[in-house]
Design an enzyme around this catalytic site. Structure first.
Site, short mmCIF file in Angstrom:
data_model
loop_
_atom_site.label_atom_id
_atom_site.label_comp_id
_atom_site.label_asym_id
_atom_site.label_seq_id
_atom_site.Cartn_x
_atom_site.Cartn_y
_atom_site.Cartn_z
N GLU A 293 36.29 62.32 5.66
CA GLU A 293 36.70 60.99 5.20
C GLU A 293 35.99 59.95 6.06
O GLU A 293 36.19 59.93 7.28
CB GLU A 293 38.23 60.84 5.29
CG GLU A 293 38.74 59.45 5.00
CD GLU A 293 38.25 58.86 3.67
OE1 GLU A 293 38.63 59.38 2.62
OE2 GLU A 293 37.48 57.87 3.70
N LYS A 294 35.18 59.10 5.42
CA LYS A 294 34.41 58.13 6.23
C LYS A 294 35.23 56.90 6.58
O LYS A 294 34.90 56.19 7.51
CB LYS A 294 33.12 57.75 5.51
CG LYS A 294 33.31 57.11 4.17
CD LYS A 294 31.99 56.78 3.53
CE LYS A 294 32.24 56.20 2.15
NZ LYS A 294 31.08 55.78 1.46
N LEU B 269 42.17 57.92 6.20
CA LEU B 269 42.81 58.90 5.33
C LEU B 269 43.73 58.15 4.35
O LEU B 269 44.27 57.09 4.69
CB LEU B 269 43.65 59.88 6.15
CG LEU B 269 42.90 60.96 6.92
CD1 LEU B 269 43.86 61.70 7.85
CD2 LEU B 269 42.22 61.95 5.98
N GLY B 270 43.91 58.70 3.18
CA GLY B 270 44.80 58.06 2.21
C GLY B 270 44.05 57.45 1.03
O GLY B 270 44.63 57.20 -0.02
N GLY C 260 40.14 40.21 -16.66
CA GLY C 260 40.61 41.55 -17.03
C GLY C 260 42.13 41.65 -16.93
O GLY C 260 42.69 41.62 -15.84
N GLY C 261 42.78 41.78 -18.09
CA GLY C 261 44.25 41.85 -18.12
C GLY C 261 44.73 43.29 -18.21
O GLY C 261 45.63 43.61 -18.99
N GLU D 288 41.33 38.11 -20.89
CA GLU D 288 41.22 39.50 -21.36
C GLU D 288 40.37 39.55 -22.63
O GLU D 288 40.59 38.79 -23.57
CB GLU D 288 42.63 40.08 -21.60
CG GLU D 288 42.68 41.39 -22.35
CD GLU D 288 41.87 42.52 -21.72
OE1 GLU D 288 42.02 42.79 -20.53
OE2 GLU D 288 41.04 43.11 -22.45
N ARG E 27 37.39 50.54 -13.14
CA ARG E 27 36.82 51.18 -11.97
C ARG E 27 35.85 52.27 -12.39
O ARG E 27 35.93 52.77 -13.52
CB ARG E 27 37.94 51.76 -11.09
CG ARG E 27 38.90 50.68 -10.59
CD ARG E 27 39.99 51.25 -9.71
NE ARG E 27 39.47 51.88 -8.51
CZ ARG E 27 39.16 51.22 -7.39
NH1 ARG E 27 39.32 49.92 -7.31
NH2 ARG E 27 38.69 51.87 -6.35
N HIS F 220 76.41 58.75 -15.60
CA HIS F 220 76.87 57.46 -16.10
C HIS F 220 77.55 56.69 -14.96
O HIS F 220 78.32 57.30 -14.21
CB HIS F 220 77.89 57.65 -17.23
CG HIS F 220 78.46 56.36 -17.71
ND1 HIS F 220 77.76 55.50 -18.54
CD2 HIS F 220 79.65 55.75 -17.43
CE1 HIS F 220 78.51 54.43 -18.77
NE2 HIS F 220 79.65 54.56 -18.11
#
Ligand code: NAI
Length: 453
Positions: free
Chosen positions: A32-33, A36-37, A179-180, A202, A266, A438
């Site tokens: 991982e460059k 982490l995550g 972008g919506g 959008e 993306r 309930h």
């Protein structure tokens, strides 16, 4: 040493694979460059949901008099909100580190490149060292797509993606969102709550892409009533400094804002990994995989956003588990029909399985039932003046649940029940015999099932 599994990318796919592989006593190296995550933990799911929770607390506080609670001193401190977000992220990143230790995974904080695949295994270069592994899992995720719109210069500090917007420590007076989709609407929700003037542009005829059309329109209406300006069928043609020019019905309109968020989708991250050295095939920009997450090259797997298929952290978890299961002798395949989608606006919007549009496109004969969320007593108790809807699609012949869509809080916590029903092809007859607690909002699912005619 030769590792059983080398993982490239420490996001949801990567760290879950390492965890599960560790449980099965595989030797693991994970590259991982950054932190982490991955995007989810550092600049996606977790920070945004932390911010949106602050917004929800503020919204509730502003309207607390509806519940008989005085709110004379409601105020907010955006720096404190951001600081808490950073604290939550740090804690969870630390948690992933602890999980890697528990899994006995070797965490290498370097960018990894696939160099060759020989008789001895797959060679990977990272930080000037050569690593050898029997199997490799590529899970390098995705990055924000920047469309080729004239003047849209990502280097300008006016233009933001999900990454830069999370680092803002000041509340902008105004924000234009290009972008919506999910990212666009979640940030629209956050900034609207704290009083910024928000405009969403959008291109399509609805917000939130493939989510149920009727519920999307209801959510759009809720936000428009709160002052968010939403332009549909509007195409951004140019950006000039703080101004966004869009075309709608042949007319060009200009909107000005302090900041501009670009959230038009993306793209998988596949460059610089040495895929060409091994001949790993791509499909529509992502790494091509089969139902066991195998690429075209033996011993090379891919999972998560890099496959370009279902860009969701929870999909990535499961894809990673499919890889590890197959490596450790449990035959497993990836199924996508019951993956829930949640938009963490307020109210939350959740869905799983077929929408009316997708069921029609697939030629499925279905019945539909819907009830207002207010049919559940608990919803009324906790959502003064709140509206929302639960919609269930079932197969016309066998009554199996095909799709469930809910607008209302806390649908994000309820939708997994519908996923279980869809994954296991439960019928309304079987669900009618299930007892729900309930009073809970979850009862709306049961009530809607009973209303299928
Ligand atoms: P998205 O695909 O959800 O939405 C992008 C929107 O931008 C679409 O509605 C598209 O029609 C519109 N668009 C594209 N080009 C445009 C243009 N030139 N002008 C105006 N509109 C344009 O992508 P988004 O919101 O960037 O999210 C990326 C990914 O991240 C998604 O696949 C989503 O699943 C994931 N994500 C999931 C979240 C969740 O599960 N709650 C939260 C945030 C992101």
């Amino acid at each position: 040493m030769k590792y059983n599994l080398a993982i490239i990318g420490g996001g949801p796919a990567g760290y879950v694979a390492a965890e599960r592989a560790g449980d099965k006593a595989l030797s693991v190296v994970i590259f991982e460059k950054n932190e982490l995550g991955g995007v989810c933990l550092n600049e996606g799911c977790i920070p945004t949901k932390t911010l949106l929770y602050s917004a929800k607390v503020y919204d509730t506080s502003k309207t607390s008099e509806k519940y008989g609670v005085s709110n004379a001193n409601t105020s907010f401190d955006i720096k404190a909100i951001m600081k808490r977000k950073d604290k939550v992220v740090k804690k969870l990143v630390g948690g992933v580190g602890a999980k890697m230790k528990h899994a006995k995974a070797n965490v290498v904080k370097e960018a990894a490149v696939l160099t060759s695949r020989n008789a001895d295994g797959v060679h990977i270069s990272a930080g000037g060292e050569d690593y050898l592994a029997e199997n490799v899992m590529i899970c390098t995720g995705s990055e924000a797509f920047i469309p080729p719109i004239p003047g849209l210069d990502i280097k300008s500090d006016i233009i933001l993606t999900n990454r830069e917007i999370l680092a803002l420590n000041e509340l902008p007076d105004s924000l234009v969102i290009i972008g919506g989709g999910v990212i666009g609407m979640e940030f629209a929700s956050f900034y609207n709550s704290f009083g910024a003037k928000v405009t969403v542009i959008e291109m399509l005829d609805k917000i939130l892409g493939e989510m149920d059309a009727e519920l999307s329109a209801m959510l759009q209406d809720i936000y428009q009533k709160r002052g968010v300006e939403i332009h549909l069928l509007a195409k951004v043609v140019e950006v000039k400094g703080n101004k966004v020019l869009f075309e709608k019905d042949g007319k060009i309109t200009e909107v000005e804002a302090e900041k501009i968020l670009v959230s038009v989708g993306r793209r998988p991250v596949t460059k610089g990994l040495g895929l060409e050295n091994l001949g790993v095939e791509l499909f529509k920009g992502g790494i091509k995989v089969d139902e066991q997450m195998r690429t075209n090259v033996p011993n090379i797997y891919a999972a998560g956003d890099v496959t370009g298929f279902s860009l969701l952290a929870h999909t990535a978890y499961r894809e990673a588990e499919v890889v590890v299961n197959n490596l450790t002798g449990r035959k497993d395949i990836m199924r996508y029909k019951a993956i829930p989608s949640v938009v963490y606006t307020n109210p939350e919007f959740s869905g799983v399985g077929h929408t009316e549009k997708s069921a029609k496109a697939a030629g499925i004969d279905f019945k539909i039932a819907q009830l207002p969320m207010a049919y559940a007593g608990r919803f009324i108790a906790e959502n003064e003046g709140g509206s929302g809807l639960c919609k269930v699609l079932v197969g016309a012949k066998y009554g199996e649940v095909l799709g469930v869509h809910m607008l209302g809080n806390p649908s994000s916590e309820l939708i997994y029940g519908a996923s279980m029903a869809i994954e296991n092809e439960l019928s309304i007859k079987e669900l009618e015999e299930l007892v729900f607690p309930h009073p809970t909002v979850s009862e709306i699912f049961r009530e809607t099932i009973f209303s299928v005619k």
